[in-house]
Design an enzyme around this catalytic site. Structure first.
Site, mmCIF file in Angstrom:
data_model
loop_
_atom_site.group_PDB
_atom_site.id
_atom_site.type_symbol
_atom_site.label_atom_id
_atom_site.label_comp_id
_atom_site.label_asym_id
_atom_site.label_seq_id
_atom_site.Cartn_x
_atom_site.Cartn_y
_atom_site.Cartn_z
ATOM 1 N N LYS A 107 0.854 -1.108 0.090
ATOM 2 C CA LYS A 107 0.010 0.208 -0.099
ATOM 3 C C LYS A 107 0.958 1.367 0.039
ATOM 4 C CE LYS A 107 -4.576 0.990 0.428
ATOM 5 N NZ LYS A 107 -5.758 -0.078 0.032
HETATM 6 N N1 GLU Z 1 -7.268 0.286 -3.249
HETATM 7 C C1 GLU Z 1 -8.064 -0.908 -3.444
HETATM 8 C C2 GLU Z 1 -8.128 -1.724 -2.064
HETATM 9 O O1 GLU Z 1 -7.755 -1.244 -1.012
HETATM 10 C C3 GLU Z 1 -7.601 -1.760 -4.568
HETATM 11 C C4 GLU Z 1 -6.334 -2.126 -4.642
HETATM 12 C C5 GLU Z 1 -5.876 -2.750 -6.018
HETATM 13 O O2 GLU Z 1 -6.626 -2.527 -6.871
HETATM 14 O O3 GLU Z 1 -4.526 -3.057 -6.088
HETATM 15 O O4 GLU Z 1 -8.323 -2.950 -2.262
#
Ligand code: GLU
Length: 476
Positions: A107
């Site tokens: 993240k």
């Molecule tokens: N930000 C989104 C999540 O928390 C999507 C992550 C992604 O598609 O890699 O799942």
């Protein structure tokens, strides 16, 4: 958002992990290896804006590399901090394992309020942040693939992919360095709606399990169920819009930054969204009664509560007063570990984040595969499929005419049957299948043992078991 007197977000995720790990037979070393965050990179960079240099702080955290690339969004918000990014990276590991997307968890975040800058300034800042991450392979199609999260969307992903391509001109797979791109920049249809669509598919699957529905004291289908949605961003909007326009659910409450709207007869989500775009908030919107202290609406009686904004909104201060028998976590970590305990004791059924909001990363996976295969889904098969369907219809019509049977196909059938699946239909089908399969694995972990008392534990057990199996097969 750290809640006073409660563990931090990362500690909260760890507590949930620990509760599940206690029910499993992992060696202590492996358990520790899975729980901890592998690395967090912090960058401070300057951008010259409005005549002076402004410094920004950003993070990219890698929780687990048992599979690569690692995957997870990039968040732009003033509240971004290391603890939050690490908690979110851990959730990505478990989420990806649960829905069987072949990624580790990661993240990113940038401390910024995007509303303070115009588009050109945001582009400069985003490109500069991306440059710092690309340089260190923290954005890379084979190693680390970001996506949108709070405060980011297609626009930012388009800048990031362009930045990557400028810095890696010979990488033929460059488009796969980030997902959630606009379709004209290598994106896939259905990605923007994917997390909200996933909430809809998760709830549909839940209502296909009457025994689980009974646990929450509900019965029947989604039709007529009263829903309160907290946060009408990309996820909350799509979830509420689809549930009300396609499943007959009634949205009785909507909560936004500037208060809430309440209407027991049902709120038209599209109308609220249009109003918000024009006026910047929900205040004054004729779709419902404006409630200044919007968060209070989470405590109103309803059948399903959908927290769809950010972490920690259901915490020790309000958990006791939540009346909804079902909460589906569209956001990541909206319920703190302390609130989770209170709600479980009350008998609230929680459909946990690592499952509920996995629609986004699932469609990101499809996008990444599309980018690596360099061809749109359905391009080869669509017309061939239509041709075979046409053959069958022609034959049925010929038989009917030859034998004087007088068969007529029901109105609209021919058109629907003949239409071969395009990219959007295939994406939705893949997402639906993924959400059903993951629910079923959670459900069997939940019901096969007496000591697994809630869906969150079941989901963690399934996810941790898969990560552990992957580490074991590597000889760790
Ligand atoms: N930000 C989104 C999540 O928390 C999507 C992550 C992604 O598609 O890699 O799942």
């Amino acid at each position: 958002m750290a809640v006073k007197g409660e563990p931090s977000f990362r500690q909260s995720v760890d507590l949930m992990f620990n509760r599940a790990a206690a029910l499993m037979d992992l060696s202590p070393g492996l358990e520790e290896k899975i729980r901890v965050c592998n690395s967090t990179y912090t960058v401070r960079f300057g951008v010259r804006l409005r005549g002076k240099i402004q410094t920004f702080t950003g993070y990219r955290s890698v929780h687990s590399e048992h599979m690569e690339p690692v995957k997870g969004g990039i968040r732009f918000a003033p509240s971004v901090n290391q603890d939050e990014v690490e908690a979110l990276a851990a959730l990505m590991t478990y989420k990806c394992a649960l829905v069987e997307t072949p990624f580790g968890g990661s993240k990113g975040g940038l401390c910024i309020d995007p509303r303070d800058y115009d588009e050109h300034e945001m582009e400069l800042i985003t490109r500069r942040f991306a440059y710092e991450l690309i340089k260190r392979d923290l954005i890379n199609p084979a190693q680390n693939v970001p996506a949108p999260d709070m405060g980011t969307g297609e626009r930012e992903m388009a800048w990031i992919v362009d930045q990557y391509k400028r810095m890696n001109t010979t990488d033929i797979n460059g488009a796969a360095c980030v997902t959630g791109k606009p379709t004209n920049a290598g994106g896939i249809q259905g990605r923007t709606e994917a997390t909200g669509r996933g909430i809809q598919f998760a709830l549909r699957e839940f209502f296909r399990h009457p025994d689980d529905v009974k646990v929450a004291g509900l019965f029947g289908s989604l039709d007529g169920k009263r829903i309160v949605v907290q946060g009408l961003g990309n996820v909350g909007y799509h979830a509420a819009h689809f549930l009300s326009t396609e499943d007959g659910a009634v949205i009785t409450g909507v909560i936004e930054r500037d208060g809430g709207l309440w209407n027991p007869n049902g709120i038209n989500i599209q109308a609220v969204s249009d109003w918000m775009r024009a006026h910047g908030g929900v205040a004054g919107c004729p779709e419902g009664k404006h409630v200044a202290d919007g968060a209070k609406l989470m405590e109103e009686a309803c059948d399903i509560l959908i927290p769809a904004a950010m972490e920690g909104v259901i915490n020790l201060t309000n958990a006791k007063r939540i009346k909804a028998p079902v909460i589906i976590e569209a956001a990541n970590g909206p319920i703190t570990a302390g609130a989770d305990e209170i709600l479980r004791k009350k008998g609230t059924l929680i459909i946990p984040d690592l499952y509920a909001n996995a629609g986004g990363v699932t469609v990101s996976y499809f996008e990444w595969v599309k980018n690596l295969s360099h061809i749109r889904f359905g391009r080869m098969q669509r017309r061939q499929e239509e041709g075979r369907h046409q053959l069958l219809i022609d034959e049925l019509e010929r038989l009917s005419a030859d034998k004087g049977l007088g068969w007529t196909l029901s109105p609209g059938f021919k058109e629907r049957y003949l239409r071969g699946a395009g990219e959007l239909e295939l994406v939705r089908s893949g997402l639906d299948d993924t959400m059903r399969a993951a629910y079923q694995s959670i459900s069997s972990a939940w019901h096969s043992r007496n000591d697994v008392t809630d869906m969150r534990m079941a989901a963690y057990i399934v996810a941790i078991e898969r990560v552990a199996a992957s580490y074991r097969s590597k000889g760790l």
